[in-house]
Design a protein around this motif. Sequence first.
Motif, mmCIF file in Angstrom:
data_model
loop_
_atom_site.group_PDB
_atom_site.id
_atom_site.type_symbol
_atom_site.label_atom_id
_atom_site.label_comp_id
_atom_site.label_asym_id
_atom_site.label_seq_id
_atom_site.Cartn_x
_atom_site.Cartn_y
_atom_site.Cartn_z
ATOM 1 N N ASP A 246 31.315 39.090 51.323
ATOM 2 C CA ASP A 246 30.286 38.707 50.196
ATOM 3 C C ASP A 246 30.842 39.267 48.781
ATOM 4 O O ASP A 246 30.348 38.625 47.936
ATOM 5 C CB ASP A 246 29.111 40.019 50.500
ATOM 6 C CG ASP A 246 28.462 39.893 51.880
ATOM 7 O OD1 ASP A 246 28.387 38.562 52.261
ATOM 8 O OD2 ASP A 246 27.792 40.684 52.271
ATOM 9 N N MET A 247 31.771 40.172 48.711
ATOM 10 C CA MET A 247 32.524 40.385 47.327
ATOM 11 C C MET A 247 33.282 39.079 46.910
ATOM 12 O O MET A 247 33.219 38.940 45.829
ATOM 13 C CB MET A 247 33.319 41.456 47.627
ATOM 14 C CG MET A 247 32.912 42.955 47.411
ATOM 15 S SD MET A 247 32.133 43.271 45.750
ATOM 16 C CE MET A 247 33.607 43.181 44.634
ATOM 17 N N THR A 248 33.833 38.679 47.851
ATOM 18 C CA THR A 248 34.717 37.268 47.559
ATOM 19 C C THR A 248 33.698 36.184 47.031
ATOM 20 O O THR A 248 33.895 35.546 45.822
ATOM 21 C CB THR A 248 35.677 36.520 48.410
ATOM 22 O OG1 THR A 248 34.430 36.401 49.645
ATOM 23 C CG2 THR A 248 36.663 37.674 48.872
ATOM 24 N N LYS B 143 33.639 46.469 35.069
ATOM 25 C CA LYS B 143 33.925 46.999 36.396
ATOM 26 C C LYS B 143 34.001 46.093 37.435
ATOM 27 O O LYS B 143 35.047 45.899 38.315
ATOM 28 C CB LYS B 143 33.032 47.942 36.561
ATOM 29 C CG LYS B 143 32.868 49.228 36.089
ATOM 30 C CD LYS B 143 31.759 50.303 36.551
ATOM 31 C CE LYS B 143 31.600 51.502 35.574
ATOM 32 N NZ LYS B 143 30.524 52.037 36.177
ATOM 33 N N MET B 144 33.361 45.082 37.326
ATOM 34 C CA MET B 144 33.168 43.669 38.497
ATOM 35 C C MET B 144 34.368 42.878 38.589
ATOM 36 O O MET B 144 35.220 42.706 39.393
ATOM 37 C CB MET B 144 32.191 43.035 38.370
ATOM 38 C CG MET B 144 31.936 41.889 39.326
ATOM 39 S SD MET B 144 31.421 42.694 40.620
ATOM 40 C CE MET B 144 31.031 41.549 41.861
ATOM 41 N N LYS B 145 35.008 42.545 37.292
ATOM 42 C CA LYS B 145 36.160 41.909 37.119
ATOM 43 C C LYS B 145 37.532 42.809 37.621
ATOM 44 O O LYS B 145 38.225 42.261 38.328
ATOM 45 C CB LYS B 145 36.192 41.787 35.487
ATOM 46 C CG LYS B 145 35.581 40.652 34.971
ATOM 47 C CD LYS B 145 35.771 40.237 33.599
ATOM 48 C CE LYS B 145 34.972 39.366 32.975
ATOM 49 N NZ LYS B 145 35.113 39.225 31.357
ATOM 50 N N CYS C 83 37.186 42.492 41.251
ATOM 51 C CA CYS C 83 37.555 41.211 41.950
ATOM 52 C C CYS C 83 39.034 41.127 41.550
ATOM 53 O O CYS C 83 39.756 40.276 42.317
ATOM 54 C CB CYS C 83 36.979 39.994 40.833
ATOM 55 S SG CYS C 83 35.105 40.105 41.351
ATOM 56 N N ASP C 84 39.628 41.624 40.592
ATOM 57 C CA ASP C 84 41.228 41.584 40.399
ATOM 58 C C ASP C 84 41.705 42.402 41.567
ATOM 59 O O ASP C 84 42.981 41.866 41.969
ATOM 60 C CB ASP C 84 41.648 42.075 38.978
ATOM 61 C CG ASP C 84 41.144 41.168 37.856
ATOM 62 O OD1 ASP C 84 40.765 39.947 38.195
ATOM 63 O OD2 ASP C 84 40.922 41.549 36.984
ATOM 64 N N ASN C 85 41.442 43.367 41.805
ATOM 65 C CA ASN C 85 41.979 44.312 42.953
ATOM 66 C C ASN C 85 41.994 43.579 44.238
ATOM 67 O O ASN C 85 42.626 43.670 45.109
ATOM 68 C CB ASN C 85 41.327 45.662 42.791
ATOM 69 C CG ASN C 85 41.831 46.274 41.789
ATOM 70 O OD1 ASN C 85 42.848 46.132 41.220
ATOM 71 N ND2 ASN C 85 40.860 47.311 41.592
#
Length: 120
Positions: A44-46, A110-112, A115-117
């Motif tokens: 879901d996160m991806t 925060k979301m970026k 997503c980078d992590n």
Amino acid sequence: MSKRKSSIITAGLLASALFAASPALMASNSTGKHGGGHHGNQRDMTEMCEDMREGKGRFDQAERQAEMAERQEAMAERLKLTDKQREIWNEMHEENRQKHEKRMKKMQDKMKKRCDNLKK
């Protein structure tokens, strides 16, 4: 023991058993809307990160702002606001929109980072 007392005791025991079992059912490792297990929502996160990068879905700001403006206009019509009241109405909603954009900027930063992590 009378039949009435045994029925009351049985009903109480049944209710207690149901209440005791409900947390165990809620805490089960099922894959539902929010995923299950320790890394159940990884997929879901991806998907959410992809949507954020592409600006679609819940991240399509132009569409969301158009819908909001439409709802606000409909509400103003239902309220039958005068020109002065409508001016104040629009100022209030513009202030709220600016506050919302400020919060959204923080959330997107925060979301970026998340997503980078996630890529690493």
